[in-house]
Design a protein around this motif. Structure first.
Motif, PDB file in Angstrom:
ATOM      1  N   LYS A   1       0.907  -1.151  -0.019  1.00 39.74           N
ATOM      2  CA  LYS A   1       0.063   0.028  -0.022  1.00 39.74           C
ATOM      3  C   LYS A   1       0.710   1.180   0.023  1.00 39.74           C
ATOM      4  O   LYS A   1       0.564   2.271  -0.779  1.00 39.74           O
ATOM      5  CB  LYS A   1      -0.961  -0.041   1.197  1.00 39.74           C
ATOM      6  CG  LYS A   1      -1.965   1.131   1.294  1.00 39.74           C
ATOM      7  CD  LYS A   1      -3.092   0.791   2.123  1.00 39.74           C
ATOM      8  CE  LYS A   1      -4.041   1.878   2.109  1.00 39.74           C
ATOM      9  NZ  LYS A   1      -5.036   1.838   0.739  1.00 39.74           N
ATOM     10  N   ILE A   2       1.754   1.175   0.929  1.00 43.70           N
ATOM     11  CA  ILE A   2       2.833   2.314   0.826  1.00 43.70           C
ATOM     12  C   ILE A   2       3.508   2.600  -0.426  1.00 43.70           C
ATOM     13  O   ILE A   2       3.596   3.578  -1.005  1.00 43.70           O
ATOM     14  CB  ILE A   2       3.789   2.108   1.797  1.00 43.70           C
ATOM     15  CG1 ILE A   2       3.162   2.345   3.366  1.00 43.70           C
ATOM     16  CG2 ILE A   2       5.033   3.421   1.976  1.00 43.70           C
ATOM     17  CD1 ILE A   2       3.956   1.778   4.605  1.00 43.70           C
ATOM     18  N   LEU A   3       4.012   1.645  -1.112  1.00 43.75           N
ATOM     19  CA  LEU A   3       4.997   1.728  -2.326  1.00 43.75           C
ATOM     20  C   LEU A   3       3.800   1.640  -3.361  1.00 43.75           C
ATOM     21  O   LEU A   3       4.405   2.210  -4.596  1.00 43.75           O
ATOM     22  CB  LEU A   3       5.823   0.590  -2.302  1.00 43.75           C
ATOM     23  CG  LEU A   3       6.873   0.715  -1.211  1.00 43.75           C
ATOM     24  CD1 LEU A   3       7.765  -0.539  -1.322  1.00 43.75           C
ATOM     25  CD2 LEU A   3       7.627   1.941  -1.265  1.00 43.75           C
ATOM     26  N   GLY A   4       2.858   1.358  -3.450  1.00 39.17           N
ATOM     27  CA  GLY A   4       1.748   1.272  -4.791  1.00 39.17           C
ATOM     28  C   GLY A   4       2.384   0.931  -6.054  1.00 39.17           C
ATOM     29  O   GLY A   4       3.023  -0.088  -6.258  1.00 39.17           O
ATOM     30  N   GLU A   5       2.565   1.963  -6.686  1.00 40.26           N
ATOM     31  CA  GLU A   5       2.682   1.901  -8.421  1.00 40.26           C
ATOM     32  C   GLU A   5       4.247   1.720  -8.619  1.00 40.26           C
ATOM     33  O   GLU A   5       4.510   1.500  -9.557  1.00 40.26           O
ATOM     34  CB  GLU A   5       2.180   2.789  -9.128  1.00 40.26           C
ATOM     35  CG  GLU A   5       2.652   4.251  -8.787  1.00 40.26           C
ATOM     36  CD  GLU A   5       1.596   5.513  -9.269  1.00 40.26           C
ATOM     37  OE1 GLU A   5       2.423   6.364 -10.138  1.00 40.26           O
ATOM     38  OE2 GLU A   5       0.470   5.651  -9.507  1.00 40.26           O
ATOM     39  N   MET A   6       4.931   1.888  -7.500  1.00 44.53           N
ATOM     40  CA  MET A   6       6.427   1.954  -7.710  1.00 44.53           C
ATOM     41  C   MET A   6       6.982   0.439  -7.419  1.00 44.53           C
ATOM     42  O   MET A   6       8.206   0.219  -7.853  1.00 44.53           O
ATOM     43  CB  MET A   6       7.055   2.849  -6.393  1.00 44.53           C
ATOM     44  CG  MET A   6       6.915   4.320  -6.666  1.00 44.53           C
ATOM     45  SD  MET A   6       8.014   4.963  -5.275  1.00 44.53           S
ATOM     46  CE  MET A   6       6.855   4.911  -3.916  1.00 44.53           C
ATOM     47  N   LEU A   7       5.811  -0.478  -7.166  1.00 48.49           N
ATOM     48  CA  LEU A   7       6.463  -1.811  -7.017  1.00 48.49           C
ATOM     49  C   LEU A   7       6.288  -2.385  -8.448  1.00 48.49           C
ATOM     50  O   LEU A   7       5.248  -2.168  -9.263  1.00 48.49           O
ATOM     51  CB  LEU A   7       5.287  -2.582  -6.258  1.00 48.49           C
ATOM     52  CG  LEU A   7       5.392  -2.271  -4.637  1.00 48.49           C
ATOM     53  CD1 LEU A   7       4.566  -3.021  -3.825  1.00 48.49           C
ATOM     54  CD2 LEU A   7       7.148  -2.818  -4.361  1.00 48.49           C
ATOM     55  N   PRO A   8       6.998  -3.507  -8.829  1.00 46.28           N
ATOM     56  CA  PRO A   8       6.873  -4.231 -10.086  1.00 46.28           C
ATOM     57  C   PRO A   8       5.479  -5.099 -10.054  1.00 46.28           C
ATOM     58  O   PRO A   8       4.896  -5.318  -8.741  1.00 46.28           O
ATOM     59  CB  PRO A   8       7.940  -5.028 -10.267  1.00 46.28           C
ATOM     60  CG  PRO A   8       8.584  -5.267  -8.946  1.00 46.28           C
ATOM     61  CD  PRO A   8       8.035  -4.069  -8.025  1.00 46.28           C
ATOM     62  N   GLU A   9       4.761  -5.303 -10.863  1.00 47.66           N
ATOM     63  CA  GLU A   9       3.409  -5.883 -11.005  1.00 47.66           C
ATOM     64  C   GLU A   9       3.328  -7.242 -10.357  1.00 47.66           C
ATOM     65  O   GLU A   9       2.459  -7.545  -9.545  1.00 47.66           O
ATOM     66  CB  GLU A   9       3.126  -6.236 -12.358  1.00 47.66           C
ATOM     67  CG  GLU A   9       1.528  -6.530 -12.621  1.00 47.66           C
ATOM     68  CD  GLU A   9       0.573  -5.354 -12.239  1.00 47.66           C
ATOM     69  OE1 GLU A   9      -0.611  -5.374 -11.626  1.00 47.66           O
ATOM     70  OE2 GLU A   9       1.037  -4.100 -12.563  1.00 47.66           O
ATOM     71  N   GLU A  10       4.375  -7.906 -10.257  1.00 43.84           N
ATOM     72  CA  GLU A  10       4.472  -9.272  -9.479  1.00 43.84           C
ATOM     73  C   GLU A  10       4.148  -9.216  -8.055  1.00 43.84           C
ATOM     74  O   GLU A  10       3.982 -10.038  -7.419  1.00 43.84           O
ATOM     75  CB  GLU A  10       5.444 -10.233  -9.991  1.00 43.84           C
ATOM     76  CG  GLU A  10       7.050  -9.674  -9.909  1.00 43.84           C
ATOM     77  CD  GLU A  10       7.397  -9.036 -10.817  1.00 43.84           C
ATOM     78  OE1 GLU A  10       8.607  -8.706 -10.945  1.00 43.84           O
ATOM     79  OE2 GLU A  10       6.692  -8.488 -11.798  1.00 43.84           O
ATOM     80  N   ALA A  11       4.909  -7.867  -7.584  1.00 40.31           N
ATOM     81  CA  ALA A  11       5.032  -7.678  -6.471  1.00 40.31           C
ATOM     82  C   ALA A  11       3.694  -6.898  -5.803  1.00 40.31           C
ATOM     83  O   ALA A  11       3.392  -6.985  -4.512  1.00 40.31           O
ATOM     84  CB  ALA A  11       5.845  -6.663  -5.849  1.00 40.31           C
ATOM     85  N   ARG A  12       2.684  -6.757  -6.692  1.00 41.80           N
ATOM     86  CA  ARG A  12       1.337  -5.962  -6.049  1.00 41.80           C
ATOM     87  C   ARG A  12       0.361  -7.078  -5.860  1.00 41.80           C
ATOM     88  O   ARG A  12      -0.346  -7.476  -6.876  1.00 41.80           O
ATOM     89  CB  ARG A  12       0.990  -5.173  -7.217  1.00 41.80           C
ATOM     90  CG  ARG A  12       1.865  -3.964  -7.373  1.00 41.80           C
ATOM     91  CD  ARG A  12       1.189  -3.018  -8.317  1.00 41.80           C
ATOM     92  NE  ARG A  12       2.557  -2.250  -9.097  1.00 41.80           N
ATOM     93  CZ  ARG A  12       2.236  -1.583 -10.037  1.00 41.80           C
ATOM     94  NH1 ARG A  12       1.223  -1.332 -10.670  1.00 41.80           N
ATOM     95  NH2 ARG A  12       3.232  -0.878 -10.626  1.00 41.80           N
ATOM     96  N   VAL A  13       0.248  -8.057  -4.758  1.00 40.03           N
ATOM     97  CA  VAL A  13      -0.343  -8.860  -4.651  1.00 40.03           C
ATOM     98  C   VAL A  13      -1.842  -8.822  -4.135  1.00 40.03           C
ATOM     99  O   VAL A  13      -2.670  -9.188  -4.486  1.00 40.03           O
ATOM    100  CB  VAL A  13       0.390 -10.070  -3.596  1.00 40.03           C
ATOM    101  CG1 VAL A  13      -0.479 -11.179  -2.994  1.00 40.03           C
ATOM    102  CG2 VAL A  13       1.711 -10.342  -4.219  1.00 40.03           C
ATOM    103  N   THR A  14      -1.871  -7.729  -3.396  1.00 44.86           N
ATOM    104  CA  THR A  14      -3.131  -7.584  -2.478  1.00 44.86           C
ATOM    105  C   THR A  14      -3.856  -6.303  -3.342  1.00 44.86           C
ATOM    106  O   THR A  14      -3.315  -5.330  -3.733  1.00 44.86           O
ATOM    107  CB  THR A  14      -2.714  -6.976  -1.136  1.00 44.86           C
ATOM    108  OG1 THR A  14      -2.075  -7.904  -0.460  1.00 44.86           O
ATOM    109  CG2 THR A  14      -4.086  -6.529  -0.302  1.00 44.86           C
ATOM    110  N   LYS A  15      -5.033  -6.633  -3.339  1.00 40.11           N
ATOM    111  CA  LYS A  15      -5.870  -5.438  -4.096  1.00 40.11           C
ATOM    112  C   LYS A  15      -6.629  -4.553  -2.974  1.00 40.11           C
ATOM    113  O   LYS A  15      -7.523  -5.276  -2.307  1.00 40.11           O
ATOM    114  CB  LYS A  15      -7.066  -6.225  -4.944  1.00 40.11           C
ATOM    115  CG  LYS A  15      -6.262  -7.108  -5.997  1.00 40.11           C
ATOM    116  CD  LYS A  15      -5.633  -6.441  -6.950  1.00 40.11           C
ATOM    117  CE  LYS A  15      -4.919  -7.361  -8.062  1.00 40.11           C
ATOM    118  NZ  LYS A  15      -3.574  -7.313  -8.456  1.00 40.11           N
ATOM    119  N   PHE A  16      -6.128  -3.391  -3.036  1.00 40.29           N
ATOM    120  CA  PHE A  16      -6.973  -2.480  -1.968  1.00 40.29           C
ATOM    121  C   PHE A  16      -8.098  -1.755  -2.809  1.00 40.29           C
ATOM    122  O   PHE A  16      -7.905  -1.359  -3.779  1.00 40.29           O
ATOM    123  CB  PHE A  16      -5.749  -1.427  -1.601  1.00 40.29           C
ATOM    124  CG  PHE A  16      -4.789  -2.233  -0.660  1.00 40.29           C
ATOM    125  CD1 PHE A  16      -4.882  -2.544   0.530  1.00 40.29           C
ATOM    126  CD2 PHE A  16      -3.445  -2.317  -1.335  1.00 40.29           C
ATOM    127  CE1 PHE A  16      -4.009  -3.127   1.278  1.00 40.29           C
ATOM    128  CE2 PHE A  16      -2.676  -2.998  -0.481  1.00 40.29           C
ATOM    129  CZ  PHE A  16      -2.919  -3.562   0.950  1.00 40.29           C
TER     130      PHE A  16
END
Length: 83
Positions: A68-83
């Motif tokens: 949540k803190i890093l949001g769009e700065m993460l690579p797609e594969e690290a965005r596991v949780t949908k907020f």
């Protein structure tokens, strides 16, 4: 102040407003939870945490908070949780 430094400061302010320019590949933090301090990390697009919950579920409140803190700065594969 030199004009070239002023230009770099202005560019830094502009870049700070455009977080989509940044993509984390590795990150390691100490996360102060309510009961303990946890080592939480992002390595090769995968989250890791030393808390007991993560060992069982592969995600935890520490990794989800970092997402949540890093949001769009993460690579797609690290965005596991949908907020």
């Amino acid at each position: 102040m030199q004009s070239s430094l002023i230009g770099k400061i202005e560019k830094a302010h502009r870049y700070a407003q455009e977080p989509d320019r940044i993509s984390f590949t590795e990150l390691s933090v100490q996360f102060r939870g309510e009961n303990d301090i946890h080592s939480t990390a992002l390595k090769n697009g995968e989250w890791h945490c030393n808390c007991d919950f993560f060992v069982t579920w592969g995600r935890c409140c520490h990794t989800m908070a970092m997402e949540k803190i890093l949001g769009e700065m993460l690579p797609e594969e690290a965005r596991v949780t949908k907020f």
